[in-house]
Design an enzyme around this catalytic site. Structure first.
Site, PDB file in Angstrom:
ATOM      1  N   ARG A  53      54.090  39.451 -37.754  1.00 42.44           N
ATOM      2  CA  ARG A  53      54.771  38.900 -38.943  1.00 42.44           C
ATOM      3  C   ARG A  53      55.911  37.964 -38.563  1.00 42.44           C
ATOM      4  O   ARG A  53      56.922  37.861 -39.279  1.00 42.44           O
ATOM      5  CB  ARG A  53      55.310  40.012 -39.845  1.00 42.44           C
ATOM      6  CG  ARG A  53      54.311  41.104 -40.154  1.00 42.44           C
ATOM      7  CD  ARG A  53      53.060  40.594 -40.792  1.00 42.44           C
ATOM      8  NE  ARG A  53      52.098  41.660 -41.061  1.00 42.44           N
ATOM      9  CZ  ARG A  53      50.884  41.433 -41.557  1.00 42.44           C
ATOM     10  NH1 ARG A  53      50.478  40.209 -41.803  1.00 42.44           N
ATOM     11  NH2 ARG A  53      50.084  42.423 -41.792  1.00 42.44           N
TER      12      ARG A  53
ATOM     13  N   ASN B 217      54.662  48.895 -33.831  1.00 44.50           N
ATOM     14  CA  ASN B 217      53.294  49.170 -33.380  1.00 44.50           C
ATOM     15  C   ASN B 217      53.379  49.035 -31.865  1.00 44.50           C
ATOM     16  O   ASN B 217      53.207  47.964 -31.307  1.00 44.50           O
ATOM     17  CB  ASN B 217      52.306  48.173 -33.986  1.00 44.50           C
ATOM     18  CG  ASN B 217      52.157  48.388 -35.485  1.00 44.50           C
ATOM     19  OD1 ASN B 217      52.305  49.500 -35.976  1.00 44.50           O
ATOM     20  ND2 ASN B 217      51.878  47.328 -36.215  1.00 44.50           N
TER      21      ASN B 217
ATOM     22  N   GLU C  45      49.517  53.807 -40.456  1.00 50.92           N
ATOM     23  CA  GLU C  45      48.653  52.662 -40.141  1.00 50.92           C
ATOM     24  C   GLU C  45      48.002  52.813 -38.773  1.00 50.92           C
ATOM     25  O   GLU C  45      47.957  51.872 -37.981  1.00 50.92           O
ATOM     26  CB  GLU C  45      49.457  51.352 -40.199  1.00 50.92           C
ATOM     27  CG  GLU C  45      50.053  51.074 -41.560  1.00 50.92           C
ATOM     28  CD  GLU C  45      50.714  49.714 -41.689  1.00 50.92           C
ATOM     29  OE1 GLU C  45      51.325  49.248 -40.701  1.00 50.92           O
ATOM     30  OE2 GLU C  45      50.629  49.125 -42.775  1.00 50.92           O
TER      31      GLU C  45
ATOM     32  N   ARG D 190      50.177  55.021 -53.279  1.00 45.75           N
ATOM     33  CA  ARG D 190      50.845  54.894 -51.985  1.00 45.75           C
ATOM     34  C   ARG D 190      52.363  54.935 -52.126  1.00 45.75           C
ATOM     35  O   ARG D 190      53.077  55.335 -51.196  1.00 45.75           O
ATOM     36  CB  ARG D 190      50.406  53.596 -51.301  1.00 45.75           C
ATOM     37  CG  ARG D 190      50.666  53.624 -49.813  1.00 45.75           C
ATOM     38  CD  ARG D 190      50.129  52.371 -49.150  1.00 45.75           C
ATOM     39  NE  ARG D 190      51.206  51.526 -48.704  1.00 45.75           N
ATOM     40  CZ  ARG D 190      51.040  50.295 -48.258  1.00 45.75           C
ATOM     41  NH1 ARG D 190      49.838  49.765 -48.208  1.00 45.75           N
ATOM     42  NH2 ARG D 190      52.068  49.585 -47.848  1.00 45.75           N
TER      43      ARG D 190
ATOM     44  N   ASP E 102      56.130  48.031 -49.727  1.00 42.41           N
ATOM     45  CA  ASP E 102      56.178  47.301 -48.465  1.00 42.41           C
ATOM     46  C   ASP E 102      56.790  45.914 -48.600  1.00 42.41           C
ATOM     47  O   ASP E 102      56.066  44.919 -48.590  1.00 42.41           O
ATOM     48  CB  ASP E 102      54.742  47.179 -47.913  1.00 42.41           C
ATOM     49  CG  ASP E 102      54.712  46.661 -46.490  1.00 42.41           C
ATOM     50  OD1 ASP E 102      55.785  46.624 -45.865  1.00 42.41           O
ATOM     51  OD2 ASP E 102      53.618  46.302 -46.010  1.00 42.41           O
TER      52      ASP E 102
ATOM     53  N   GLU F  29      57.426  38.112 -44.571  1.00 46.15           N
ATOM     54  CA  GLU F  29      56.003  38.428 -44.589  1.00 46.15           C
ATOM     55  C   GLU F  29      55.377  38.197 -45.968  1.00 46.15           C
ATOM     56  O   GLU F  29      54.286  37.652 -46.077  1.00 46.15           O
ATOM     57  CB  GLU F  29      55.804  39.885 -44.159  1.00 46.15           C
ATOM     58  CG  GLU F  29      54.365  40.338 -44.249  1.00 46.15           C
ATOM     59  CD  GLU F  29      54.190  41.805 -43.854  1.00 46.15           C
ATOM     60  OE1 GLU F  29      55.155  42.450 -43.436  1.00 46.15           O
ATOM     61  OE2 GLU F  29      53.052  42.302 -43.975  1.00 46.15           O
TER      62      GLU F  29
ATOM     63  N   HIS G  58      52.012  43.184 -54.397  1.00 42.65           N
ATOM     64  CA  HIS G  58      50.929  43.295 -53.426  1.00 42.65           C
ATOM     65  C   HIS G  58      49.641  42.615 -53.888  1.00 42.65           C
ATOM     66  O   HIS G  58      48.543  43.163 -53.769  1.00 42.65           O
ATOM     67  CB  HIS G  58      50.633  44.774 -53.124  1.00 42.65           C
ATOM     68  CG  HIS G  58      50.288  45.001 -51.664  1.00 42.65           C
ATOM     69  ND1 HIS G  58      49.190  44.404 -51.084  1.00 42.65           N
ATOM     70  CD2 HIS G  58      50.895  45.733 -50.703  1.00 42.65           C
ATOM     71  CE1 HIS G  58      49.140  44.777 -49.814  1.00 42.65           C
ATOM     72  NE2 HIS G  58      50.166  45.572 -49.549  1.00 42.65           N
TER      73      HIS G  58
ATOM     74  N   TRP H 181      44.962  48.788 -49.803  1.00 38.94           N
ATOM     75  CA  TRP H 181      45.301  47.491 -49.221  1.00 38.94           C
ATOM     76  C   TRP H 181      44.797  46.359 -50.114  1.00 38.94           C
ATOM     77  O   TRP H 181      44.989  45.190 -49.804  1.00 38.94           O
ATOM     78  CB  TRP H 181      44.697  47.337 -47.814  1.00 38.94           C
ATOM     79  CG  TRP H 181      45.438  48.118 -46.761  1.00 38.94           C
ATOM     80  CD1 TRP H 181      46.598  48.807 -46.926  1.00 38.94           C
ATOM     81  CD2 TRP H 181      45.087  48.287 -45.383  1.00 38.94           C
ATOM     82  NE1 TRP H 181      46.987  49.414 -45.756  1.00 38.94           N
ATOM     83  CE2 TRP H 181      46.069  49.104 -44.781  1.00 38.94           C
ATOM     84  CE3 TRP H 181      44.023  47.829 -44.586  1.00 38.94           C
ATOM     85  CZ2 TRP H 181      46.035  49.473 -43.435  1.00 38.94           C
ATOM     86  CZ3 TRP H 181      43.989  48.203 -43.238  1.00 38.94           C
ATOM     87  CH2 TRP H 181      44.987  49.012 -42.671  1.00 38.94           C
TER      88      TRP H 181
HETATM   89  O1  GCW Z   1      54.676  45.315 -43.694  1.00 41.01           O
HETATM   90  C1  GCW Z   1      53.662  45.991 -43.048  1.00 41.01           C
HETATM   91  C2  GCW Z   1      53.091  44.967 -42.134  1.00 41.01           C
HETATM   92  C3  GCW Z   1      52.672  45.464 -40.773  1.00 41.01           C
HETATM   93  C4  GCW Z   1      53.799  46.329 -40.220  1.00 41.01           C
HETATM   94  C5  GCW Z   1      54.004  47.514 -41.155  1.00 41.01           C
HETATM   95  C6  GCW Z   1      55.167  48.399 -40.733  1.00 41.01           C
HETATM   96  C7  GCW Z   1      54.591  46.556 -37.987  1.00 41.01           C
HETATM   97  O2  GCW Z   1      52.024  44.315 -42.778  1.00 41.01           O
HETATM   98  O3  GCW Z   1      52.443  44.354 -39.977  1.00 41.01           O
HETATM   99  O4  GCW Z   1      53.575  46.745 -38.906  1.00 41.01           O
HETATM  100  O5  GCW Z   1      54.303  47.058 -42.446  1.00 41.01           O
HETATM  101  O6  GCW Z   1      56.247  48.205 -41.272  1.00 41.01           O
HETATM  102  O7  GCW Z   1      55.002  49.254 -39.904  1.00 41.01           O
END
Ligand code: GCW
Length: 714
Positions: A187, A229, A310, A355, A384, A412, A540, A561
């Site tokens: 991102r 990640n 995830e 979610r 998110d 993002e 979203h 998603w």
């Molecule tokens: O916002 C989402 C993103 C992922 C990200 C995840 C998170 C790092 O699409 O890319 O991963 O959240 O915050 O863990």
């Protein structure tokens, strides 16, 4: 004679200030160009004759360097460091320990009123000489005070009769880099990762120091170098020596280094059979690993961990809880004073009914079970990083556990580094939300600064938007989001207005009209984006995966998603019913917030479709039906981008050409993209509403199929 001299002196100055040199944005807000307001310059010149840094630590040296470059640049003459006060107008900086002069001043009581990282800046008289004092309890405080003093000058404020006491309200103020070891940035929209792992530790880019200066100037005191990640390799010796090299550069600037720990590292790099947090071999492995890390980086800050989310491994893989996992790391780090930031952004492979409820459901039962050096990192909203979300219901709901908010600085879901979106209003909206956890006035800001629940471990994190682009953030206005995050982490009660004001003056110009115009643009920009992307509580509905353009039709793949999971448009209406007759996500909020969201009559209209599924003909306060309001908002969003373009045009001649053109061309792209958002979303939702787009609006010039077939690549 004197007049003539003044006039002659003025000519080169005027020439210099009218010559707008091209700027690539590298210097961020630390530009220190000659002050182009003659009156102010004269006043400053009279009040400042020299500076004296008492003490020799690397941090005090950094403060001295900054004062030197800052004063030389702003005043246009060389100001030498001095060792004793001979004239009026000396700036003296130091601590009671480092400076006999400061120790001799009558400021002991004032110093007890600020914290470890705080500072005071005062005008006073010492041995019959007027001086300006920047004093603190620690060298770090002196550095922060120095940056504050320079900011005063950069924003052309008075430096006479100074009397400032300032302390950060949170303890840890961190950037989270989602940087991978191959230098891609998850991102990230501003080039590659700054961390050049291949050439470290031998080759040290000067950018690392400039990165540290910029962060210190806004009070950021920690950086998580790697993606949540995570890759276990960062914990191997090969990488740790590189991390240590970065830590050495950042240390004088008061910045600690943190890493992300991959939960399965004991298996992946430790050759163990399990990563079970209660397994003695696993515990021993982490203890040893942590010791090794501290042998390279004695002031290592700790770990940030994404687990069971995830697809990332975590304690639940071994039927253990988040607390079991976090505590294992906490125990390994505690002897070294390290901390664990454990993320609450969790969701597993099963699609939940909603979610938005998952983090709360998993974490609230664990309140009180975490070690003292664990802090739970919670995204500002329950989904998110959307253009608009309600505040996360976890704030206030875990009173026995310190919580820290995670904001996203990188855009993002906000048009990447192409759209001008000033995010301070988004951060501010969350921080000033009232959770009512302990009655009226239980603001998110008070949860996170420890004031409400009495926690001393307090923190705030921002997902970095920084990369190897020459201007650091891609969009020149992306710098403002980095800046705003730092300022709000220092003081979560600051206003977006004040932050935009400072940033514009330091980054571009103190010209009144320019600042007023562009401040309006900045302050409106977030709502403008909400209008052309996700008005009245939509969320979203972005293009799948990439999250740049619109994709309200996305219905393939994992349900939560997809876009249709979130907007739930049908022939009857639109919106996600999160009330007690729906997913009951409202039930996670304290009263009366719960009732406010539950009732159609009181739910804030900017969150309407977040909490309610309403008919297309439902009437809003404006008198518009939901369908009409969508048409109105999407159109207003596009029109407002055109308004931003007009305002920016007026910056011509005030802003250097290079940055002027860059922003201008990005605003053209932003308008194009806003139009795509508007037309694609209205055409798509029209297939359900079956109502016309009112005549007064521009007609989409392409078909829905066309927008559906648009491919976005990065
Ligand atoms: O916002 C989402 C993103 C992922 C990200 C995840 C998170 C790092 O699409 O890319 O991963 O959240 O915050 O863990």
């Amino acid at each position: 004679m004197k007049r003539l001299f003044n006039a002659l002196f003025l000519i080169p100055l005027l020439l210099m200030s009218s010559l707008l040199k091209a700027e690539d944005g590298y210097r961020l807000w630390l530009r220190y160009d000659l002050i182009n307001d003659q009156l102010i310059l004269n006043l400053y010149n009279k009040s400042i004759t020299g500076f004296m840094i008492e003490g020799s630590s690397p941090t005090l040296k950094a403060a001295g360097n900054e004062l030197q470059i800052g004063l030389n640049g702003l005043l246009g003459r060389v100001i030498h460091p001095i060792t004793s006060i001979k004239k009026d107008g000396t700036i003296v900086a130091g601590t009671v320990q480092s400076s006999p002069l400061i120790a001799a001043l009558n400021i002991k009581y004032r110093l007890t009123q600020i914290n470890d990282e705080g500072y005071i800046i005062i005008s006073t008289v010492y041995q019959k000489k007027t001086i300006i004092v920047i004093a603190a309890n620690t060298d770090k405080g002196v550095l922060y005070g120095t940056f504050h003093f320079l900011r005063i000058m950069q924003t052309h404020q008075s430096i006479s009769g100074l009397s400032i006491d300032n302390s950060p309200k949170t303890k840890l103020r961190l950037l989270n880099h989602w940087d991978n070891l191959n230098r891609t940035v998850e991102r990230g929209y501003a080039g590659l990762s700054l961390w050049d792992w291949k050439t470290l530790p031998d080759s040290i880019s000067p950018r690392y120091t400039d990165y540290a200066r910029a962060n210190a100037s806004i009070g950021i005191n920690g950086t998580v170098l790697t993606n949540v990640n995570a890759n276990a390799l960062i914990l191997t010796k090969e990488y740790l020596v590189k991390v240590a090299a970065l830590a050495n550069i950042f240390r004088p600037y008061g910045i600690k280094v943190y890493l992300t720990a991959r939960f399965s590292a004991p298996v992946e790099i430790g050759k163990l059979k399990t990563a079970d947090p209660l397994d003695p071999d696993v515990i021993a492995w982490w203890n040893k690993k942590v010791e090794e890390i501290y042998s390279y980086i004695p002031d290592f800050g700790g770990f940030l961990i994404k687990a069971n989310s995830e697809g990332q491994p975590g304690p639940q893989n071994y039927k253990r809880s988040h607390a079991d996992g976090a505590n294992m790391f906490a125990d390994a780090l505690a002897p070294h004073k390290g901390i664990v930031m454990w993320r609450a952004f969790v969701y597993d492979n099963n699609v939940p009914d909603d979610r938005a409820k998952q983090a709360y459901n998993e974490f609230v039962p664990l309140d009180g079970q975490f070690r003292k050096n664990v802090i739970i990192q919670v995204k500002n909203g329950p989904i998110d990083f959307q253009p608009r979300e309600p505040f996360h219901p976890l704030f206030g709901a875990m009173p026995s556990t310190p919580l820290m908010p995670e904001f996203q600085i990188t855009q993002e879901y906000l048009g990447f580094s192409t759209h001008l979106v000033f995010q301070a209003p988004l951060y501010e909206e969350c921080l000033k939300s009232d959770t009512y956890s302990e009655g009226k006035g239980s603001l998110v800001a008070r949860v996170i600064d420890g004031n409400l629940e009495g926690h001393s471990l307090t923190a705030m994190a921002g997902v970095s938007n920084i990369g190897s682009d020459r201007n650091w953030t891609g969009h020149p206005f992306g710098q403002a989001n980095w800046y705003a995050f730092g300022r709000l982490a220092w003081d979560p009660y600051l206003t977006s207005d004040a932050i935009a004001d400072e940033w514009l003056k330091m980054t571009f110009s103190n010209d009144n009209k320019f600042v007023e115009n562009l401040k309006k643009v900045m302050l409106a920009s977030r709502n403008i984006t909400v209008n052309y992307m996700t008005p009245i509580g939509l969320h979203h509905i972005m293009y799948a995966g990439l999250h740049y353009g619109p994709g309200p039709w996305v219905d393939k793949g994992r349900q939560d998603w997809t876009a249709v999971y979130y907007h739930r448009a049908d022939s009857a209406g639109i919106g996600f019913n999160r009330t007690s007759t729906g997913s009951n996500a409202v039930g996670q909020y304290f009263q009366p917030v719960r009732d406010v969201y539950e009732s159609l009559a009181t739910c804030p209209e900017n969150l309407l479709l977040w909490f309610h599924h309403v008919s297309w003909d439902y009437k809003l306060k404006s008198g518009n039906t939901v369908w009409e309001e969508l048409c109105f908002r999407y159109n207003m969003g596009v029109d407002s981008v055109r308004w931003m373009q007009k305002q920016w045009l007026e910056a011509k001649g005030i802003v250097d050409n290079e940055r002027f053109e860059k922003v201008s061309s990005l605003l053209v792209k932003q308008e194009e993209n806003a139009k795509v958002w508007r037309d694609a979303c209205l055409l798509y939702f029209q297939t359900f509403s079956k109502r016309p787009i009112p005549e007064k609006y521009e007609k989409p010039d392409k078909t829905l199929e066309y927008y559906k077939n648009l491919k976005y690549s990065f």
